[in-house]
Enzyme design. Structure first.
Site, short mmCIF file in Angstrom:
data_model
loop_
_atom_site.label_atom_id
_atom_site.label_comp_id
_atom_site.label_asym_id
_atom_site.label_seq_id
_atom_site.Cartn_x
_atom_site.Cartn_y
_atom_site.Cartn_z
N GLU A 287 31.02 5.00 -17.94
CA GLU A 287 29.45 5.57 -17.23
C GLU A 287 30.60 7.05 -17.18
OE1 GLU A 287 28.39 3.36 -14.17
OE2 GLU A 287 27.29 2.11 -15.58
N HIS A 308 48.75 -11.06 -29.18
CA HIS A 308 49.22 -12.09 -29.75
C HIS A 308 47.49 -12.28 -30.09
CE1 HIS A 308 52.83 -14.45 -29.58
NE2 HIS A 308 52.08 -14.05 -27.77
N LYS A 422 16.85 -0.76 -20.26
CA LYS A 422 16.70 -1.39 -19.40
C LYS A 422 14.48 -0.83 -19.71
CE LYS A 422 19.57 -0.73 -15.65
NZ LYS A 422 19.36 0.28 -14.11
#
Ligand code: PA5
Length: 445
Positions: A287, A308, A422
């Site tokens: 951010e 792995h 949003k």
């Protein structure tokens, strides 16, 4: 003290080029210190560790004790910076299986408000049905949908299950001093509340009550956590010369690697307890730096588990990555590999060795293999996992992030990009005030 080693980046970048950042780092440190850089209204974290008072810690501990005395489970409701710091510290310091044990010395901490999963919330509220639970409602803005939605469910359930009077005791708000729904509800219901300072952004807020209260509820020593952070604040201060300032060197090294084409930094641990430190770190750097069409992409892996899975990509994929390894020098317990007469697994060559020795050789072997494969390696050594060292680590990454963001010439303290989803979500949900956006977005579907 935790210590940084950048020697295994020198085949890719030079020591001189890292030290070439000295002037830029100095300018960044001065901008932070004097409040003259971008986002300068969000610098409250800079001297936070050294300014936390004994009275404030005592208030937090007293409130934590009320929750500890009255709850088997405490739900931390928060998202992003309002929960990741807590989870990072609590998981780094907790026994991995405490939550499954019947006998407990502290309330079990669980998390909500960090997703909108109906199944998750259904299962959570079902789990809480026969539990004496409390809630920490943590939101700086006080209006974050994920957190507000979870809190609505949890408040109702807590009041119904435990009665209004007990609910008032075991629900605590950590939010803005004046604004937002969480503040309004706390004042109306008479909840104990703590303030998130205006000048501390979510991802830099772990050493405010956002992190300190739940960490104290979980039974960890917040004085030591703050002491570690305060010592790192001194060790990485602006007057500490570049060559001795580990945060400055880390910031410079990662910027030089970025300039050389390494676009992805992978934070690596060899201790599964550090998984959420990586999650916290990803938010902090992602951010702070990912804007203006630039910024290193912060990724993370848990080794040897992910050797792995992601190990192949890291060893031989596109050469745009570097690794920063958090290496824990001394583990907290001792366990030896047992001898086995039949030796069917062929592991008797390890008999009598500590499990951690095997892990350390995996770490060393991987470091060399990845460097050979074209992956520069930065190493951060943490002497052992305790509150003091974790406090150091948190502040180290915060101050390095501030410096690094200024070197990159972005505003490390805003996050305009998180608003886009949003706006669309509210338009799609017909939130009042979004009528025009609703029409526009529906036309695109
Ligand atoms: O770093 C940030 O500011 C954000 O990621 C926030 O931490 C996150 O969105 C939660 O916000 P709030 O605490 O306002 O609910």
């Amino acid at each position: 003290m935790i210590s940084l080693n950048i020697e295994k980046t020198f085949g890719f970048i030079s020591k001189e080029s890292v030290f070439g950042y000295e002037a830029q780092v100095k300018a960044a440190q001065e901008a932070l210190e004097n409040g003259t850089g971008k986002g300068n209204d969000f610098l409250g974290w800079l001297h936070l560790p050294s300014s936390i008072t004994a009275e404030h810690l005592a208030d937090l501990k007293a409130t934590a004790q009320v929750l500890r005395d009255n709850c088997e489970v405490v739900v931390v409701a928060g998202i992003g910076g309002s929960y990741l710091g807590t989870r990072a510290v609590v998981e780094a310091l907790s026994n991995s299986f405490t939550w499954l044990q019947k006998e407990k010395t502290a309330p079990t901490i669980i998390y909500a408000g960090h997703n909108i999963g109906e199944d998750y919330l259904y299962e959570l509220t079902t789990f809480l049905k026969d539990k004496k639970f409390g809630v920490l409602n943590i939101s700086k803005s006080g209006t974050t949908t994920e957190t507000a939605l979870a809190f609505r469910l949890l408040k109702k359930q807590c009041e119904e299950q435990r009665g209004k009077e007990m609910a008032r005791k075991v629900i605590v708000a950590i939010t803005d001093a004046k604004k937002g729904a969480a503040r309004v509800t706390a004042d109306k219901e008479g909840y104990k509340s703590f303030i998130i300072p205006d000048n501390v952004g979510g991802r830099f807020s772990v050493l405010t009550p956002v992190g300190l209260l739940p960490i104290a509820v979980a039974g960890f020593d917040i004085e030591q956590l703050v002491a570690g952070a305060a010592d790192m604040e001194k060790a990485c201060g602006k007057d500490v010369p570049f060559a001795q300032n580990q945060a400055a060197i880390y910031a410079a090294t990662r910027n030089e690697l970025y300039k050389s084409g390494k676009k992805i930094e992978i934070l690596v641990n060899y201790n599964p307890k550090l998984h959420y430190v990586s999650e916290w770190w990803k938010q902090l750097y992602g951010e702070s730096e990912g804007k203006d069409n630039k910024g290193i992409f912060p990724a993370a892996v848990d080794f040897s588990t992910d050797l792995h899975s992601m190990g192949q990509w890291i060893q031989e994929g596109e050469r745009i990555i570097f690794e920063t390894v958090i290496s824990v020098e001394k583990v907290n317990h001792t366990l030896e590999v047992p001898a086995d007469e039949a030796n069917l697994d062929g592991l008797n060559f390890l008999a009598g060795k500590r499990v951690d020795e095997v892990n350390k050789m995996a770490e060393l072997g991987t470091q060399l293999a990845h460097v050979d494969g074209g992956v520069p390696n930065i190493r951060l050594v943490v002497p052992e996992l305790n509150e003091y060292n974790i406090g150091q680590l948190l502040y180290f990454f915060e101050i390095a992030c501030g410096i690094s963001g200024y070197i990159l010439d972005v505003n490390p303290f805003n996050q305009p990009g998180v608003e886009a989803y949003k706006k669309n979500m509210f338009a799609l949900l017909d939130k009042p005030g979004y009528e025009e956006d609703s029409k526009a977005i529906r036309a695109r579907l």
